[in-house]
Design a protein around this motif. Structure first.
Motif, PDB file in Angstrom:
ATOM      1  N   ARG A  19       0.850  -1.182   0.000  1.00 52.19           N
ATOM      2  CA  ARG A  19       0.000   0.000   0.000  1.00 52.19           C
ATOM      3  C   ARG A  19       0.893   1.241   0.000  1.00 52.19           C
ATOM      4  N   LYS A  20       0.495   2.263  -0.701  1.00 58.39           N
ATOM      5  CA  LYS A  20       1.262   3.522  -0.719  1.00 58.39           C
ATOM      6  C   LYS A  20       1.482   4.002   0.702  1.00 58.39           C
ATOM      7  N   GLY A  21       2.707   4.375   0.993  1.00 61.49           N
ATOM      8  CA  GLY A  21       3.037   4.913   2.304  1.00 61.49           C
ATOM      9  C   GLY A  21       3.264   3.879   3.390  1.00 61.49           C
ATOM     10  N   GLY A  53       4.979   1.955   5.933  1.00 56.22           N
ATOM     11  CA  GLY A  53       6.230   2.266   6.611  1.00 56.22           C
ATOM     12  C   GLY A  53       6.973   1.035   7.097  1.00 56.22           C
ATOM     13  N   GLY A  86       8.796  -1.093  -2.205  1.00 57.54           N
ATOM     14  CA  GLY A  86       7.340  -1.116  -2.201  1.00 57.54           C
ATOM     15  C   GLY A  86       6.702  -2.399  -2.688  1.00 57.54           C
ATOM     16  N   ARG A 105      -2.718  -3.889   3.752  1.00 53.04           N
ATOM     17  CA  ARG A 105      -1.358  -3.345   3.659  1.00 53.04           C
ATOM     18  C   ARG A 105      -0.693  -3.632   2.317  1.00 53.04           C
TER      19      ARG A 105
END
Length: 132
Positions: free
Chosen positions: A11-13, A15, A44, A69
């Protein structure tokens, strides 16, 4: 006993703390499911090889498909195996810091696996694609 290699897109972002949580959770749950595995997270994207009873791998894949996620899960290889390639890896993380030594361990573990060469080719391709 089966072995599954899959890839997915984070998922974008997403962490590094969330990736660490994934590893912690899998390390806790995998012994209950009789699953061994390794995970590569790079640029990513995820690449994971899981081994265990087929019904447990089906259950795991269902769980993964519902995990927000990541998305675009694609099973790259699914093979019947006589023995685990990574019997002691409840959840091994392969990263840039573990580097070549981890890849050498993977290559050695896959050497007696009937689909080992195809799996290693997929790993090499994943690493080349994410390094570009």
């Amino acid at each position: 006993m089966e072995q599954v290699l899959y890839s997915s897109i984070a998922r974008k972002g997403l962490g590094s703390d969330e990736v660490f949580t994934i590893i912690q959770t899998a390390s806790r749950l995998n012994p209950q499911r009789d699953i061994t595995c390794f995970l590569i997270f790079r640029d990513g994207r995820f690449l994971q090889l899981v081994e265990g009873p087929g019904h447990e791998l089906d259950r795991l894949i269902d769980d993964l498909l519902g995990d927000p996620r990541h998305h675009s899960l694609e099973v790259l290889e699914r093979t019947q195996i006589d023995a685990r390639s990574f019997p002691n890896w409840r959840m091994k993380r392969v990263s840039r810091s573990t580097g070549q030594s981890a890849l050498d361990e993977i290559r050695e573990g896959l050497s007696s696996n009937p689909s080992g060469e195809a799996v290693m080719d997929a790993i090499d391709e994943f690493l080349e694609t994410t390094a570009a």
